[in-house]
Design a protein around this motif. Structure first.
Motif, mmCIF file in Angstrom:
data_model
loop_
_atom_site.group_PDB
_atom_site.id
_atom_site.type_symbol
_atom_site.label_atom_id
_atom_site.label_comp_id
_atom_site.label_asym_id
_atom_site.label_seq_id
_atom_site.Cartn_x
_atom_site.Cartn_y
_atom_site.Cartn_z
ATOM 1 N N LYS A 133 0.818 -1.224 0.000
ATOM 2 C CA LYS A 133 0.000 0.000 0.000
ATOM 3 C C LYS A 133 0.850 1.272 0.000
ATOM 4 O O LYS A 133 0.371 2.343 -0.320
ATOM 5 C CB LYS A 133 -0.936 0.022 1.217
ATOM 6 N N GLU A 134 2.125 1.153 0.359
ATOM 7 C CA GLU A 134 2.984 2.338 0.397
ATOM 8 C C GLU A 134 3.651 2.620 -0.944
ATOM 9 O O GLU A 134 4.254 3.674 -1.125
ATOM 10 C CB GLU A 134 4.024 2.182 1.512
ATOM 11 N N ASP A 135 3.519 1.695 -1.891
ATOM 12 C CA ASP A 135 4.080 1.906 -3.221
ATOM 13 C C ASP A 135 3.211 2.890 -4.003
ATOM 14 O O ASP A 135 2.031 3.068 -3.717
ATOM 15 C CB ASP A 135 4.149 0.587 -3.992
ATOM 16 N N THR A 136 3.798 3.491 -5.022
ATOM 17 C CA THR A 136 3.044 4.368 -5.918
ATOM 18 C C THR A 136 2.177 3.503 -6.833
ATOM 19 O O THR A 136 2.454 2.301 -6.996
ATOM 20 C CB THR A 136 4.003 5.201 -6.798
ATOM 21 N N PRO A 137 1.159 4.078 -7.473
ATOM 22 C CA PRO A 137 0.362 3.298 -8.429
ATOM 23 C C PRO A 137 1.227 2.670 -9.527
ATOM 24 O O PRO A 137 0.998 1.526 -9.933
ATOM 25 C CB PRO A 137 -0.608 4.326 -9.011
ATOM 26 N N GLU A 138 2.240 3.411 -9.969
ATOM 27 C CA GLU A 138 3.140 2.894 -11.007
ATOM 28 C C GLU A 138 3.864 1.636 -10.515
ATOM 29 O O GLU A 138 3.950 0.642 -11.241
ATOM 30 C CB GLU A 138 4.179 3.958 -11.394
ATOM 31 N N GLU A 139 4.384 1.700 -9.285
ATOM 32 C CA GLU A 139 5.098 0.542 -8.721
ATOM 33 C C GLU A 139 4.142 -0.629 -8.503
ATOM 34 O O GLU A 139 4.487 -1.784 -8.772
ATOM 35 C CB GLU A 139 5.766 0.926 -7.402
ATOM 36 N N VAL A 155 -7.111 4.873 -10.772
ATOM 37 C CA VAL A 155 -6.737 5.663 -9.591
ATOM 38 C C VAL A 155 -7.425 7.023 -9.637
ATOM 39 O O VAL A 155 -7.407 7.704 -10.666
ATOM 40 C CB VAL A 155 -5.199 5.869 -9.526
ATOM 41 N N ASN A 184 -5.548 9.573 -5.520
ATOM 42 C CA ASN A 184 -4.506 8.680 -4.990
ATOM 43 C C ASN A 184 -5.056 7.408 -4.369
ATOM 44 O O ASN A 184 -4.394 6.769 -3.559
ATOM 45 C CB ASN A 184 -3.615 9.412 -3.977
ATOM 46 N N GLN A 205 -6.878 8.473 -13.434
ATOM 47 C CA GLN A 205 -5.755 7.862 -14.128
ATOM 48 C C GLN A 205 -5.977 6.353 -14.255
ATOM 49 O O GLN A 205 -6.491 5.712 -13.344
ATOM 50 C CB GLN A 205 -4.435 8.101 -13.374
ATOM 51 N N ARG A 241 0.557 5.205 -18.404
ATOM 52 C CA ARG A 241 -0.461 5.977 -17.697
ATOM 53 C C ARG A 241 -1.305 6.734 -18.718
ATOM 54 O O ARG A 241 -0.780 7.347 -19.651
ATOM 55 C CB ARG A 241 0.202 6.989 -16.762
#
Length: 190
Positions: A37-43, A73, A76, A101, A120
């Motif tokens: 959950k702490e990763d970015t959407p990209e990660e 997304v 966020n 996004q 994206r």
């Protein structure tokens, strides 16, 4: 000639690969997807695609395996596939009149190499009336799709504009995938 395996049961990804005359088989991933959950959407989307591809590659190591994942997304927050119609309605209400996004992650694995990336796209919805949302929900199109809509079907009527790759929003950035597959010696039959 290497054999391509799609690590997905998505009818949209299957359709896109067929559309460009790629020969492939389907072997769905059975991995329990892990999300940090702490990763970015990209990660997150690249990790999910890689998990799927690696799961199938571990069973078919002499092939080229393509895994993909798509997430929606807004603010966020990741909107997954709705669990029920109430959740689908809430998602559509949230997306109404706003830009969100769509991230599609892709991971391609063979014995020789691994290539992973994401695309994206920004999607803007029209402001939707309650009747428009109800009518769309009645089609049942929203139930198996991230963000509760599919851009390739009747859900296209919800979308005011996109900035990005339509096919990535559909589930697979096919032009980029074809170019990367050439590095794996996978070419379309045309």
């Amino acid at each position: 000639m290497n054999t391509l395996i799609l690590a997905s049961q998505s009818p949209r990804r299957k359709q896109l690969l067929e559309q460009v005359n790629l020969s492939f088989s389907i072997e769905p991933s059975i991995v329990e997807e892990q999300m940090n959950k702490e990763d970015t959407p990209e990660e997150i989307v690249v990790s999910l695609a890689h998990q799927k591809a690696y799961d199938v590659f571990s069973r078919f190591p002499h092939n080229v395996v393509l895994g993909a994942d798509t997430i929606v997304v807004i603010d966020n927050q990741i909107l997954g596939k709705p669990q029920n119609e109430k959740e689908a309605k809430e998602m559509l209400q949230r997306l109404s009149g706003r830009t969100h996004q769509v991230f599609t992650g892709v991971s391609i694995i063979s014995e020789e190499r691994t290539e992973s990336f994401y695309v994206r796209s920004d999607v803007t919805f029209f402001t939707l009336t309650e009747e428009e949302i109800s009518a769309y929900l009645r089609t049942k199109d929203s139930m198996d799709k991230a963000g509760a809509y599919g851009i390739q079907g009747i859900g296209a009527t919800l979308v005011e504009r996109i900035d990005g790759d339509f096919f990535a929003i559909m589930g697979l950035p096919i032009a980029k995938v074809v170019r990367i597959l050439e590095k794996f010696h996978i070419k379309s039959d045309h």
